[in-house]
Design a protein around this motif. Structure first.
Motif, PDB file in Angstrom:
ATOM      1  N   LEU A 172      57.063  69.557  21.910  1.00 13.64           N
ATOM      2  CA  LEU A 172      56.874  69.036  23.224  1.00 13.64           C
ATOM      3  C   LEU A 172      55.896  70.095  24.002  1.00 13.64           C
ATOM      4  N   GLY A 173      54.856  70.541  23.207  1.00 16.70           N
ATOM      5  CA  GLY A 173      53.978  71.153  24.115  1.00 16.70           C
ATOM      6  C   GLY A 173      52.731  70.125  23.825  1.00 16.70           C
ATOM      7  N   GLN A 174      52.391  69.984  22.708  1.00 21.71           N
ATOM      8  CA  GLN A 174      51.312  68.389  21.849  1.00 21.71           C
ATOM      9  C   GLN A 174      51.916  67.211  23.384  1.00 21.71           C
ATOM     10  N   ILE A 175      53.213  66.952  23.520  1.00 26.29           N
ATOM     11  CA  ILE A 175      53.258  65.395  24.016  1.00 26.29           C
ATOM     12  C   ILE A 175      52.544  66.029  25.570  1.00 26.29           C
ATOM     13  N   VAL A 176      52.883  67.359  26.595  1.00 23.59           N
ATOM     14  CA  VAL A 176      52.738  67.640  27.401  1.00 23.59           C
ATOM     15  C   VAL A 176      51.026  67.295  27.586  1.00 23.59           C
ATOM     16  N   LEU A 177      50.136  67.825  26.436  1.00 20.67           N
ATOM     17  CA  LEU A 177      49.143  68.172  26.718  1.00 20.67           C
ATOM     18  C   LEU A 177      48.830  66.856  26.873  1.00 20.67           C
ATOM     19  N   VAL A 178      49.147  65.236  25.496  1.00 20.43           N
ATOM     20  CA  VAL A 178      48.154  64.392  25.305  1.00 20.43           C
ATOM     21  C   VAL A 178      49.397  63.589  27.039  1.00 20.43           C
ATOM     22  N   LYS A 179      50.140  63.929  27.497  1.00 19.13           N
ATOM     23  CA  LYS A 179      50.413  63.338  28.711  1.00 19.13           C
ATOM     24  C   LYS A 179      49.545  63.226  29.567  1.00 19.13           C
ATOM     25  N   LYS A 180      49.089  64.832  30.087  1.00 17.62           N
ATOM     26  CA  LYS A 180      47.468  64.773  30.866  1.00 17.62           C
ATOM     27  C   LYS A 180      46.875  64.171  30.745  1.00 17.62           C
ATOM     28  N   MET A 181      46.904  64.223  29.447  1.00 19.50           N
ATOM     29  CA  MET A 181      45.172  63.470  29.081  1.00 19.50           C
ATOM     30  C   MET A 181      45.668  61.735  29.231  1.00 19.50           C
ATOM     31  N   THR A 182      46.549  60.946  28.731  1.00 19.87           N
ATOM     32  CA  THR A 182      46.930  59.684  29.266  1.00 19.87           C
ATOM     33  C   THR A 182      46.751  59.894  31.144  1.00 19.87           C
ATOM     34  N   GLN A 183      47.359  60.788  30.999  1.00 18.04           N
ATOM     35  CA  GLN A 183      47.390  59.676  32.365  1.00 18.04           C
ATOM     36  C   GLN A 183      45.898  59.979  33.535  1.00 18.04           C
ATOM     37  N   GLU A 184      45.664  60.619  32.979  1.00 16.23           N
ATOM     38  CA  GLU A 184      43.513  60.703  33.385  1.00 16.23           C
ATOM     39  C   GLU A 184      42.906  59.053  33.141  1.00 16.23           C
ATOM     40  N   ILE A 185      43.375  58.856  31.681  1.00 18.05           N
ATOM     41  CA  ILE A 185      43.366  57.383  31.818  1.00 18.05           C
ATOM     42  C   ILE A 185      43.810  56.328  32.348  1.00 18.05           C
ATOM     43  N   HIS A 186      44.646  56.504  33.140  1.00 16.77           N
ATOM     44  CA  HIS A 186      45.736  54.855  33.312  1.00 16.77           C
ATOM     45  C   HIS A 186      45.577  55.439  35.280  1.00 16.77           C
ATOM     46  N   ARG A 187      44.958  56.157  35.658  1.00 16.10           N
ATOM     47  CA  ARG A 187      45.080  56.502  36.951  1.00 16.10           C
ATOM     48  C   ARG A 187      44.280  55.025  37.573  1.00 16.10           C
TER      49      ARG A 187
END
Length: 158
Positions: free
Chosen positions: A143-158
């Motif tokens: 879950l911790g990994q998902i939270v971090l990867v989600k934040k990184m992918t949100q930056e890409i998909h803005r």
């Protein structure tokens, strides 16, 4: 409260509805993730889809044992999944994940104190309790990994 009920509640917290340990859970984190974000690769990290499927792989494997079947999962296959190529594919992954998680928690609640102490399919795997607690800990780790990867992918998909 019985140990089995406590473990079922802890499992529900990390997967379905809790906020006590991580202030979030899988269902909350994945609610607004579409298939493109779920499959976006960041450097050498696993994708959100891969991490979700990996955790579900172990839940489904232990669930099979709780339902009276054999332990058929193997670590070497825990990241081998069909590709997700559409929103429909991603929604099917999530639907199975939530459904199996609900079943898992329900069956854990039903375990007696003596069953929790019994060997999980083979003595080398330890007790049922050890495996269920391990599943909870494993879920928090990813879950911790998902939270971090989600934040990184949100930056890409803005």
């Amino acid at each position: 409260m019985e140990s089995s009920e406590q473990m079922a509640n802890r499992f529900r917290e990390v997967i379905l509805n809790g906020t006590w340990i991580a202030n979030t859970n899988y269902k909350a984190q994945l609610a607004d993730v579409d298939w493109v974000q779920a499959t976006t690769k960041i450097a050498s990290f696993n994708t959100i889809a891969a991490l979700t499927s990996h955790v579900h792989y172990y839940i489904a494997g232990i669930l099979n044992v709780l339902e009276g079947g054999s332990l058929a999962i193997r670590d070497q296959y825990s990241f081998d999944f069909p590709p997700i190529t559409s929103q429909e594919d991603w929604e099917k992954v999530l639907s199975r994940f939530w459904e199996d998680s609900e079943k898992f928690a329900h069956l854990v609640e039903q375990l007696s104190e003596s069953m929790l102490k019994e060997s999980f399919t083979d003595r080398k795997y330890g007790s049922y309790q050890r495996n269920i607690e391990g599943m909870i800990e494993h879920s928090y780790y990813h879950l911790g990994q998902i939270v971090l990867v989600k934040k990184m992918t949100q930056e890409i998909h803005r």
